[in-house]
Design a protein around this motif. Structure first.
Motif, mmCIF file in Angstrom:
data_model
loop_
_atom_site.group_PDB
_atom_site.id
_atom_site.type_symbol
_atom_site.label_atom_id
_atom_site.label_comp_id
_atom_site.label_asym_id
_atom_site.label_seq_id
_atom_site.Cartn_x
_atom_site.Cartn_y
_atom_site.Cartn_z
ATOM 1 N N LEU A 124 0.614 -1.293 0.075
ATOM 2 C CA LEU A 124 -0.031 -0.120 -0.135
ATOM 3 C C LEU A 124 1.062 1.444 -0.083
ATOM 4 O O LEU A 124 0.439 2.393 -0.481
ATOM 5 C CB LEU A 124 -0.914 0.024 1.105
ATOM 6 C CG LEU A 124 -2.035 -1.105 1.264
ATOM 7 C CD1 LEU A 124 -2.822 -1.004 2.699
ATOM 8 C CD2 LEU A 124 -2.972 -0.853 -0.098
ATOM 9 N N GLY A 125 1.980 1.221 0.492
ATOM 10 C CA GLY A 125 2.938 2.186 0.556
ATOM 11 C C GLY A 125 3.678 2.539 -0.494
ATOM 12 O O GLY A 125 4.639 3.532 -0.518
ATOM 13 N N SER A 126 3.617 1.663 -1.567
ATOM 14 C CA SER A 126 4.635 1.525 -2.683
ATOM 15 C C SER A 126 3.932 2.424 -3.919
ATOM 16 O O SER A 126 2.755 2.354 -4.050
ATOM 17 C CB SER A 126 5.055 -0.001 -3.220
ATOM 18 O OG SER A 126 3.918 -0.563 -3.645
ATOM 19 N N SER A 127 4.910 2.904 -4.646
ATOM 20 C CA SER A 127 4.187 3.475 -6.151
ATOM 21 C C SER A 127 3.581 2.372 -6.977
ATOM 22 O O SER A 127 2.624 2.769 -7.723
ATOM 23 C CB SER A 127 5.280 4.119 -6.907
ATOM 24 O OG SER A 127 6.450 3.191 -7.153
ATOM 25 N N SER A 128 4.077 1.061 -6.741
ATOM 26 C CA SER A 128 3.298 0.156 -7.750
ATOM 27 C C SER A 128 1.630 0.015 -7.208
ATOM 28 O O SER A 128 0.924 -0.006 -8.152
ATOM 29 C CB SER A 128 3.992 -1.241 -7.291
ATOM 30 O OG SER A 128 5.284 -1.178 -7.632
ATOM 31 N N PHE A 129 1.214 0.190 -6.280
ATOM 32 C CA PHE A 129 -0.017 0.279 -5.818
ATOM 33 C C PHE A 129 -0.665 1.202 -6.358
ATOM 34 O O PHE A 129 -2.019 0.960 -6.805
ATOM 35 C CB PHE A 129 -0.234 0.396 -4.172
ATOM 36 C CG PHE A 129 -1.851 0.363 -3.726
ATOM 37 C CD1 PHE A 129 -2.416 -0.689 -3.880
ATOM 38 C CD2 PHE A 129 -2.242 1.375 -3.435
ATOM 39 C CE1 PHE A 129 -3.918 -0.749 -3.406
ATOM 40 C CE2 PHE A 129 -3.477 1.549 -2.914
ATOM 41 C CZ PHE A 129 -4.270 0.539 -2.872
ATOM 42 N N ILE A 130 -0.335 2.518 -6.546
ATOM 43 C CA ILE A 130 -1.137 3.459 -7.149
ATOM 44 C C ILE A 130 -1.311 3.240 -8.672
ATOM 45 O O ILE A 130 -2.126 3.555 -9.208
ATOM 46 C CB ILE A 130 -0.026 4.946 -7.107
ATOM 47 C CG1 ILE A 130 0.178 5.217 -5.535
ATOM 48 C CG2 ILE A 130 -0.812 6.236 -7.827
ATOM 49 C CD1 ILE A 130 0.777 6.550 -5.268
ATOM 50 N N TRP A 131 -0.108 2.884 -9.298
ATOM 51 C CA TRP A 131 -0.399 2.540 -10.866
ATOM 52 C C TRP A 131 -1.316 1.482 -11.049
ATOM 53 O O TRP A 131 -1.870 1.464 -12.020
ATOM 54 C CB TRP A 131 1.142 2.061 -11.299
ATOM 55 C CG TRP A 131 2.072 3.307 -11.556
ATOM 56 C CD1 TRP A 131 3.164 3.567 -10.439
ATOM 57 C CD2 TRP A 131 2.057 4.204 -12.469
ATOM 58 N NE1 TRP A 131 3.994 4.592 -11.077
ATOM 59 C CE2 TRP A 131 3.178 5.323 -12.126
ATOM 60 C CE3 TRP A 131 1.253 4.445 -13.659
ATOM 61 C CZ2 TRP A 131 3.458 5.999 -12.895
ATOM 62 C CZ3 TRP A 131 1.583 5.657 -14.346
ATOM 63 C CH2 TRP A 131 2.618 6.638 -14.056
ATOM 64 N N ASP A 132 -1.270 0.357 -10.045
ATOM 65 C CA ASP A 132 -2.166 -0.664 -10.381
ATOM 66 C C ASP A 132 -3.401 -0.471 -10.127
ATOM 67 O O ASP A 132 -4.385 -0.969 -10.975
ATOM 68 C CB ASP A 132 -1.934 -1.927 -9.137
ATOM 69 C CG ASP A 132 -0.593 -2.532 -9.496
ATOM 70 O OD1 ASP A 132 -0.038 -2.267 -10.661
ATOM 71 O OD2 ASP A 132 0.048 -3.030 -8.784
ATOM 72 N N VAL A 133 -3.775 0.512 -9.349
ATOM 73 C CA VAL A 133 -5.225 0.965 -8.735
ATOM 74 C C VAL A 133 -5.645 1.849 -10.202
ATOM 75 O O VAL A 133 -6.627 1.842 -10.508
ATOM 76 C CB VAL A 133 -5.191 1.866 -7.547
ATOM 77 C CG1 VAL A 133 -6.670 2.548 -7.405
ATOM 78 C CG2 VAL A 133 -5.158 0.549 -6.436
ATOM 79 N N ALA A 134 -4.830 2.841 -10.644
ATOM 80 C CA ALA A 134 -5.069 3.814 -11.789
ATOM 81 C C ALA A 134 -5.213 2.897 -12.997
ATOM 82 O O ALA A 134 -5.973 3.369 -13.678
ATOM 83 C CB ALA A 134 -3.701 4.687 -12.065
ATOM 84 N N SER A 135 -4.651 1.562 -13.134
ATOM 85 C CA SER A 135 -5.028 1.051 -14.528
ATOM 86 C C SER A 135 -6.338 0.015 -14.367
ATOM 87 O O SER A 135 -6.487 -0.361 -15.429
ATOM 88 C CB SER A 135 -3.938 0.049 -14.558
ATOM 89 O OG SER A 135 -3.726 -0.992 -13.481
ATOM 90 N N VAL A 136 -6.979 0.186 -12.996
ATOM 91 C CA VAL A 136 -8.377 -0.535 -12.882
ATOM 92 C C VAL A 136 -9.377 0.434 -12.758
ATOM 93 O O VAL A 136 -10.359 -0.106 -12.516
ATOM 94 C CB VAL A 136 -8.081 -1.556 -12.083
ATOM 95 C CG1 VAL A 136 -7.403 -2.836 -12.713
ATOM 96 C CG2 VAL A 136 -7.883 -1.008 -10.808
ATOM 97 N N LEU A 137 -9.130 1.604 -12.877
ATOM 98 C CA LEU A 137 -10.109 2.446 -12.468
ATOM 99 C C LEU A 137 -11.386 2.333 -13.535
ATOM 100 O O LEU A 137 -11.025 1.963 -14.781
ATOM 101 C CB LEU A 137 -9.560 4.042 -12.446
ATOM 102 C CG LEU A 137 -8.742 4.722 -11.466
ATOM 103 C CD1 LEU A 137 -8.311 5.807 -11.861
ATOM 104 C CD2 LEU A 137 -9.393 4.225 -10.145
ATOM 105 N N PRO A 138 -12.555 2.328 -13.167
ATOM 106 C CA PRO A 138 -13.724 2.265 -14.164
ATOM 107 C C PRO A 138 -14.018 3.354 -15.153
ATOM 108 O O PRO A 138 -15.144 4.054 -15.036
ATOM 109 C CB PRO A 138 -15.028 1.656 -13.006
ATOM 110 C CG PRO A 138 -14.483 2.935 -11.962
ATOM 111 C CD PRO A 138 -12.962 2.637 -11.742
#
Length: 575
Positions: A132-146
C-alpha cells in the motif's frame, strides 16, 4: 527477616500463571508457537507466494497476455473505427477478461512476500503495508479505474477511454526480466524482445498514421491513406496492412514514401524519422551487446582457436597435425564440450560450487571401487578437482610403461585397450568405466611400480574426467583416516589382480619396523647423552662456583694483610 523479604520480593517478580498453564520447556515452545498469532501473523504461510518461486513466475508470465492485449489492440481499435464497430461484443468480452486478470494481479500482490535482510517475510500485515505504501499500488489502482463508465455518455465506439489499462507496463517489464533470467537461451530471448519492441513501435505509428489520414481526409492527397471508394481499400485488414507497410517505410527509411503536402504530414514524417534514428541506434546497440555477450560466453566455455592456429602456422607444423587440432576445436563447439569448468564456476560460493560439481560428477566418482569406502566429505572435495578432457580419434590416453599420474572416468565415447602394436584391440571400455586408479596411491609392493600396464587409445572422440595424483594427495592430507582406508582398499584390489608382491610388502614393513627400532635406539642413546651432558654441566658449574668462592676468600685475606702492614695507620686512627 532479610531472607524472608528477599523471598517475598522474588515471588512478586515472578509472572502470575493462569490456571492450567504449563511450565518448563514445553510451555516455552507453546508460547513460541502462539507468539506469531499474537502479533498478527496467523495467516497460513502456504498462501504467501515467494517472488523467486515457480508459482509467482508463471503468474507474472501469464500477465504478459492481458498487458500486451491492451497495448496492441486498444490503439488499433481507437484508430480503425470499423474494426471496433464490427466486433464490439468480442472486444468487450476480452476487455473485461483482461480487467479480471488485472484485479487478480492486485490480489496476488497482496499475497506476495518480500525479502528483508535476506529472509522471506510471510506476514500478511507487513506485506499489505509495504504494498500500500509503494508506487506500484498507485499504478495498479489507476490501471483498473472504471473509466468504462464513459461508454454510457460517449458510446462504445470510443475505446480510448480504456487507455489507463496501459499503465500496467512495469509489470510487463518485470515479467521480461524474470524470463530472461530463467531461460536457457537468454541471447535469443533478448533478440525476440527487441523485435517485439520494434513491432509495437511500428504498430503504434501505423495506427497514428491512419488516424491522421482520417482526420485530414482519406484520399485528400498522395500521402494520406487512399479513399475508401477505391476497390479493396475499404476493408479493415487492407487498411491496417497498408498503414503498417507505410509505417515500416518511414521508420526503417528503406523505401520511397510520398512527399508530404501539409504541416501535419511534415511533422508526422519528422517525428517518424527521428524515431527511426533513435530506433536504429537502439537496435544496433542491443545487437552488438547480444553479440558481445555471446562471444564472451563462448570464450568462457571453449578455448580460443585463433592463437593456436597462429602458433601452428608460425612454427610450420605439418598440415595433418594442424587439421587434427582444428577438428578438435570444431568438435568442442559442435557438441558443446566444456573444458573450462573451473573458470565458469569460479564466481559461485565455495559450498554452492561444490554442490554443483557433486551433482555433475558424483555419480561417476562413486562408481570407483577405490572411493566407495570414503566419507562423503572426501568425495565432495575430490569432485572439485576433476578436470574434463576430450581426446581425438586414434589419440593415446596412456601408453604402457608410462608413469601413472592421473586416473580417468569415461563420461562419453569409447576407448580401446590395444596391444603393443597399437592396432590390435583387446578390450573396449565404454561410458561409465574408469581406469588408472591404482596409480594415484603409492602402495608398497605394487609390481607395476606405479606405471601403466596397458595401452589405451580413443576410438572416436572421447569425453573423460581426469583426476591428478597431486589433487588427490592434497585432499587426503586433510583426511588421514580416508587415506589409510584407500591404501587398504588399493592393496585389496592389487591382491585380487595378483599385482601385489606380498613379500616385498612384508620386507618393506620389516624394514620400516627396523628403521623404527633404530630410531628409538638412537632416541634412547641421545637421551642418555643428554643426561650425561647435563651432569657434566652441573659439575662444571659447581666447580666454577667453588673456585670463585676460594678466589674471593684469598682476595679478602690479601687485603687484610696489606692493611695490617702499612706504617702509620694506627697513629691516624688515634689522632
Amino acid at each position: 527477616m532479610q531472607g524472608l523479604r528477599r523471598a517475598l520480593s522474588r515471588r512478586r517478580a515472578q509472572p502470575q500463571l493462569q490456571p492450567g498453564t504449563a511450565t518448563g520447556p514445553d510451555a516455552t515452545a507453546e508460547a513460541g508457537a502462539r507468539a506469531p498469532r499474537a502479533c498478527g501473523a496467523g495467516a497460513p504461510r502456504s498462501c504467501i507466494l515467494d517472488p523467486s518461486g515457480d508459482w509467482y513466475y508463471w503468474w507474472i508470465s501469464g500477465m504478459v497476455l492481458p498487458i500486451m492485449y491492451n497495448w496492441i489492440i486498444l490503439i488499433c481499435r481507437s484508430c480503425f473505427t470499423d474494426l471496433q464497430e464490427q466486433h464490439a461484443l468480442v472486444w468487450l468480452s476480452l476487455d473485461y477478461v483482461c480487467d479480471a486478470f488485472y484485479l487478480l494481479d492486485i490480489v496476488v500482490r497482496f499475497h506476495t512476500g518480500f525479502l528483508q535482510e535476506g529472509i522471506l517475510v510471510q506476514d500478511r500485515a507487513q506485506i499489505r503495508q509495504r504494498y500500500l505504501g509503494s508506487s506500484s499500488f498507485i499504478w495498479d489502482v489507476a490501471s483498473v479505474l472504471p473509466t468504462d463508465l464513459l461508454y454510457l455518455r460517449l458510446g462504445l465506439g470510443v475505446p480510448v477511454v480504456r487507455a489507463n489499462r496501459c499503465l500496467r507496463a512495469p509489470r510487463l517489464f518485470e515479467a521480461f526480466d524474470r524470463r530472461e533470467t530463467r531461460t536457457g537461451y537468454p541471447n535469443a530471448f533478448r533478440i525476440a524482445k527487441l523485435m517485439l519492441y520494434v513491432f509495437v513501435t511500428i504498430h503504434w505509428n501505423a495506427c497514428l498514421y491512419f488516424a491522421l489520414s482520417t482526420h485530414l481526409g482519406l484520399g485528400a492527397d498522395a500521402w494520406v491513406y487512399p479513399n475508401a471508394s477505391r476497390p479493396g481499400f475499404d476493408r479493415p485488414l487492407r487498411q491496417y496492412l497498408y498503414s503498417f507497410y507505410f509505417s515500416t517505410l518511414i521508420l526503417t527509411t528503406v523505401g520511397d514514401t510520398p512527399e508530404p503536402q501539409r504541416e501535419e504530414e511534415f511533422l508526422f514524417m519528422i517525428a517518424g524519422f527521428l524515431l527511426a534514428v533513435l530506433g536504429f541506434a537502439t537496435i544496433m546497440g542491443s545487437m552488438s551487446s547480444v553479440i558481445s555477450n555471446m562471444n564472451a560466453a563462448d570464450a568462457a566455455f571453449y578455448p580460443d582457436h585463433d592463437p593456436v592456429k597462429h602458433y601452428l602456422q608460425t612454427h610450420g607444423v605439418s598440415r595433418r597435425l594442424t587439421q587434427r587440432v582444428t577438428r578438435w576445436h570444431q568438435h568442442l563447439r559442435a557438441h558443446k564440450k566444456l573444458t573450462e569448468e573451473r573458470g565458469v564456476l569460479r564466481h559461485l560460493p565455495a559450498r554452492l560450487r561444490a554442490e554443483v560439481a557433486a551433482s555433475v560428477h558424483m555419480p561417476a566418482l562413486s562408481k570407483v571401487a577405490l572411493f566407495q569406502s570414503c566419507e562423503r566429505g572426501v568425495l565432495e572435495e575430490l569432485v572439485l578437482k576433476l578436470r574434463p578432457q576430450v581426446f581425438s580419434p586414434g589419440e593415446f590416453v596412456c601408453r604402457k610403461g608410462d608413469v601413472g599420474r592421473e586416473m580417468y572416468f569415461i563420461r562419453e565415447g569409447q576407448l580401446a585397450v590395444v596391444a603393443d602394436d597399437g592396432v590390435t584391440q583387446l578390450v573396449t571400455l565404454g561410458e561409465g568405466l574408469y581406469f588408472g586408479e591404482i596409480s594415484l596411491i603409492n602402495i608398497t609392493g605394487n609390481k607395476s611400480g606405479n606405471r601403466r600396464t596397458a595401452n589405451i587409445k580413443s576410438i572416436g572422440y572421447s569425453d573423460l574426467f581426469c583426476l591428478s595424483k597431486e589433487d588427490l594427495t592434497e585432499v587426503l592430507t586433510e583426511f588421514p583416516t580416508a587415506r589409510a582406508m584407500m591404501e587398504a582398499k588399493g592393496r585389496e584390489i592389487l591382491l585380487r589382480m595378483d599385482k601385489l608382491d606380498v613379500n616385498a610388502e612384508a620386507a618393506a614393513e620389516a624394514a620400516a619396523e627396523e628403521a623404527e627400532r633404530r630410531a628409538q635406539a638412537l632416541e634412547e642413546a641421545l637421551e642418555g647423552l643428554q643426561t650425561r651432558v647435563a651432569r657434566l654441566l652441573a659439575q662444571l658449574e659447581s666447580s666454577a662456583f667453588k673456585l670463585a668462592l676460594r678466589i674471593e676468600r684469598l682476595e679478602c685475606q690479601l687485603q687484610l694483610r696489606s692493611a695490617a702492614g702499612e706504617p702509620g695507620n694506627s697513629d691516624r686512627v688515634a689522632v
